[in-house]
Motif scaffolding. Structure first.
Motif, PDB file in Angstrom:
ATOM      1  N   ASN A  52      -7.743  -2.601   2.561  1.00 24.87           N
ATOM      2  CA  ASN A  52      -8.905  -1.723   2.622  1.00 24.87           C
ATOM      3  C   ASN A  52      -8.487  -0.258   2.658  1.00 24.87           C
ATOM      4  N   LEU A  53      -7.402   0.025   3.380  1.00 30.09           N
ATOM      5  CA  LEU A  53      -6.898   1.406   3.417  1.00 30.09           C
ATOM      6  C   LEU A  53      -6.418   1.846   2.039  1.00 30.09           C
ATOM      7  N   LEU A  54      -5.821   0.901   1.295  1.00 29.70           N
ATOM      8  CA  LEU A  54      -5.345   1.235  -0.049  1.00 29.70           C
ATOM      9  C   LEU A  54      -6.513   1.555  -0.971  1.00 29.70           C
ATOM     10  N   VAL A  55      -7.581   0.761  -0.904  1.00 27.44           N
ATOM     11  CA  VAL A  55      -8.761   1.020  -1.736  1.00 27.44           C
ATOM     12  C   VAL A  55      -9.369   2.368  -1.370  1.00 27.44           C
ATOM     13  N   LEU A  56      -9.466   2.643  -0.079  1.00 25.48           N
ATOM     14  CA  LEU A  56     -10.008   3.935   0.344  1.00 25.48           C
ATOM     15  C   LEU A  56      -9.134   5.082  -0.143  1.00 25.48           C
ATOM     16  N   HIS A  57      -7.814   4.876  -0.131  1.00 24.59           N
ATOM     17  CA  HIS A  57      -6.894   5.917  -0.601  1.00 24.59           C
ATOM     18  C   HIS A  57      -7.075   6.172  -2.097  1.00 24.59           C
ATOM     19  N   THR A  59      -9.856   5.362  -4.042  1.00 25.82           N
ATOM     20  CA  THR A  59     -11.204   5.727  -4.474  1.00 25.82           C
ATOM     21  C   THR A  59     -11.914   6.689  -3.536  1.00 25.82           C
ATOM     22  N   GLY A  60     -11.546   6.668  -2.246  1.00 24.55           N
ATOM     23  CA  GLY A  60     -12.273   7.468  -1.265  1.00 24.55           C
ATOM     24  C   GLY A  60     -13.671   6.967  -1.019  1.00 24.55           C
ATOM     25  N   SER A  61     -13.965   5.716  -1.401  1.00 22.36           N
ATOM     26  CA  SER A  61     -15.324   5.173  -1.328  1.00 22.36           C
ATOM     27  C   SER A  61     -15.351   3.916  -0.466  1.00 22.36           C
ATOM     28  N   ALA A  62     -16.225   3.894   0.545  1.00 22.66           N
ATOM     29  CA  ALA A  62     -16.414   2.687   1.346  1.00 22.66           C
ATOM     30  C   ALA A  62     -17.079   1.593   0.518  1.00 22.66           C
ATOM     31  N   ALA A  63     -17.954   2.005  -0.420  1.00 26.22           N
ATOM     32  CA  ALA A  63     -18.616   1.023  -1.276  1.00 26.22           C
ATOM     33  C   ALA A  63     -17.592   0.275  -2.131  1.00 26.22           C
ATOM     34  N   ALA A  64     -16.584   0.982  -2.612  1.00 32.27           N
ATOM     35  CA  ALA A  64     -15.545   0.341  -3.414  1.00 32.27           C
ATOM     36  C   ALA A  64     -14.763  -0.674  -2.585  1.00 32.27           C
ATOM     37  N   THR A  65     -14.572  -0.365  -1.296  1.00 36.79           N
ATOM     38  CA  THR A  65     -13.896  -1.310  -0.413  1.00 36.79           C
ATOM     39  C   THR A  65     -14.699  -2.594  -0.281  1.00 36.79           C
ATOM     40  N   ASP A 120      -4.292   0.787  -9.596  1.00 34.88           N
ATOM     41  CA  ASP A 120      -5.577   1.466  -9.687  1.00 34.88           C
ATOM     42  C   ASP A 120      -6.672   0.477  -9.310  1.00 34.88           C
ATOM     43  N   MET A 121      -7.908   0.929  -9.310  1.00 36.51           N
ATOM     44  CA  MET A 121      -9.006   0.084  -8.839  1.00 36.51           C
ATOM     45  C   MET A 121      -9.215  -1.111  -9.752  1.00 36.51           C
ATOM     46  N   THR A 122      -9.051  -0.920 -11.041  1.00 32.48           N
ATOM     47  CA  THR A 122      -9.252  -2.032 -11.972  1.00 32.48           C
ATOM     48  C   THR A 122      -8.248  -3.147 -11.729  1.00 32.48           C
ATOM     49  N   SER A 123      -6.988  -2.793 -11.595  1.00 35.01           N
ATOM     50  CA  SER A 123      -5.969  -3.817 -11.352  1.00 35.01           C
ATOM     51  C   SER A 123      -6.169  -4.490 -10.001  1.00 35.01           C
ATOM     52  N   LEU A 124      -6.603  -3.722  -8.991  1.00 34.08           N
ATOM     53  CA  LEU A 124      -6.863  -4.315  -7.683  1.00 34.08           C
ATOM     54  C   LEU A 124      -7.987  -5.348  -7.754  1.00 34.08           C
ATOM     55  N   LEU A 125      -9.056  -5.022  -8.492  1.00 32.71           N
ATOM     56  CA  LEU A 125     -10.175  -5.952  -8.620  1.00 32.71           C
ATOM     57  C   LEU A 125      -9.761  -7.207  -9.371  1.00 32.71           C
ATOM     58  N   VAL A 126      -8.951  -7.045 -10.418  1.00 34.07           N
ATOM     59  CA  VAL A 126      -8.481  -8.214 -11.174  1.00 34.07           C
ATOM     60  C   VAL A 126      -7.627  -9.109 -10.281  1.00 34.07           C
TER      61      VAL A 126
END
Length: 445
Positions: A52-57, A59-65, A120-126
């Motif tokens: 979760n800290l990585l996603v926040l780092h 994107t800076g978005s709680a919604a993305a987390t 990046d966010m795309t690779s994390l989601l995949v």
């Protein structure tokens, strides 16, 4: 030729009946399996803590987390039925070894991307979605493999020990995450999780089932046609036509929606009507955790849990929740929270034992797949429904109304059963793994 060091000893096969919560650990295979699960849980929670800290780092978005967590959970809703069918079809130990190795590969891939600064966010989601798909097979396979290592009467103990191992792994993983990131960086946490999966995969080949376990007998794999063995519909039909499983689903569902979400309801109650702060809710959360551990120990003492046991515990928990909603002070709430958590934990252990031992052996994976899909619906739909109830009735009203609704629903179900509205358990097919799929379906209808 000497037996495997992980196989059951003759003494464990002839030991007198015991109600000790630790009785499943008499079997060497279960001791090794518990140790492996502790390592795996510690690695998983280490990764979850930093993810979760990585996603926040990034994107800076709680919604993305929240999105990353939903993407990982979503496969359980859509793919669990196929995952359960795969568990019924494939050799269990091989399935667990392969799924653990694949989960390790995903963790190592993430660690490499983080180390190379290519994440990046795309690779994390995949990667989260891939993890979720693999978990639809790994979850039921690991649960059933653990049951193979103990006699059927020791399954509640194995489940209780598993809950304690999970709690201990969570504490260890959360604590190690901060140290690991500070000393070695974020990627090291993912790499450590990958190593934990490989450790489990390395232990599995040496595990040996015990006599009297609930595993699929050697002669049974071909007892049903190959095409039927892969049929998702057969597992779903068995679940729907089995009154005790439908009753278990109903009890668990209403409890999950109108109770149990204490991270939401008690947080609002403590910070609102009781005028507490974050520290006060932290104290409540600690008491909940302690109660959960005590409940796991008590649940492990069960020998033959039933749906009726689950229902009575759920009703008791609902009444305690309703009283907690009327708490005039934080001190009174803390007194009530402990038994609430204990009852919930014992109920979970009893329900899981019924779920994992009731179906015929060749259908257990698919039944767990159905349960995973249904449970995902509850976990996704429960908080919004409870939020609407709280918006209209407030935190106290939601706790009181939800608790009374749980108790009333269980009471109505028990009354219907007593009046003959449901088939008695004795009229249902035996869950000993020796009934063919069609016979089980026919007699349960």
């Amino acid at each position: 030729m000497p037996s495997s060091p992980l196989s059951a000893t003759p003494a464990s096969r002839t030991a007198p009946a015991s109600r000790s919560p630790w009785r499943s650990l008499r079997h060497r295979g279960m001791r090794w399996w518990s140790a492996a699960n502790f390592v795996s849980n510690a690695g998983t929670w280490m990764q979850l803590t930093v993810q979760n800290l990585l996603v926040l780092h990034i994107t800076g978005s709680a919604a993305a987390t929240g999105l990353s967590m939903s993407v990982q959970a979503a496969p359980a809703l859509f793919v669990s039925l196929l995952g359960g069918a795969a568990v019924d079809r494939w050799p269990r130990k091989l399935t667990v070894s392969v799924s653990q190795a694949l989960l390790g590969a995903v963790a190592f891939t993430t660690a490499l991307l983080v180390a190379l600064d290519r994440i990046d966010m795309t690779s994390l989601l995949v990667l989260a979605a891939v993890t979720g798909v693999i978990a639809t097979v790994d979850g039921p396979a690991c649960s059933l493999l653990g049951n193979d290592l103990v006699p059927v009467e020791d399954v509640p103990s194995a489940i209780g020990v598993g809950a304690l191992v999970h709690s201990a792994g969570r504490l260890a993983g959360t604590a190690l995450a901060g140290v690991t990131v500070a000393l070695l960086g974020t990627g090291a946490a993912y790499a450590a999780n990958g190593l934990s999966f490989l450790f489990v995969a390395a232990v599995v080949p040496f595990l040996r089932p015990v006599r009297g376990a609930v595993e699929r007998p050697a002669a049974e794999p071909r007892a049903v046609p190959e095409r039927a063995e892969l049929s998702v519909r057969e597992g779903l039909a068995y679940f729907v036509r089995r009154p005790r499983l439908m009753a278990l689903a109903g009890i668990t569902g209403i409890s999950s929606v109108f109770g149990r979400n204490y991270g939401l309801t008690l947080a609002v109650l403590v910070t609102g009507p009781l005028a507490g702060g974050a520290g006060s809710f932290g104290t409540v959360s600690t008491v909940l955790a302690v109660g959960g551990i005590l409940g796991a120990v008590l649940g492990a003492r069960l020998r033959r849990p039933s749906v009726r046991t689950v229902g009575l515990l759920a009703a008791a928990g609902g009444l305690l929740q309703a009283v907690a909603g009327l708490s005039p002070s934080l001190a009174v709430l803390l007194v009530l929270v402990l038994p609430m958590a204990v009852v919930e934990s014992v109920s979970d252990t009893a329900g899981t034992a019924v779920l994992q031992t009731d179906p015929p052996a060749h259908l257990r994976g698919r039944v767990l797949g159905v349960w995973s899909s249904v449970g995902t619906v509850w976990s996704l739909g429960g908080p919004p429904l409870l939020g609407l109830l709280m918006q209209g009735a407030g935190a106290r009203g939601a706790l009181v109304a939800g608790g009374l609704l749980i108790a009333a629903s269980v009471g109505a179900g028990l009354l219907l059963r007593r009046r003959g509205g449901l088939l008695p358990v004795s009229a249902l097919p035996a869950a000993d793994g020796e009934v063919t799929g069609r016979a089980a379906l026919g007699t349960a209808a």
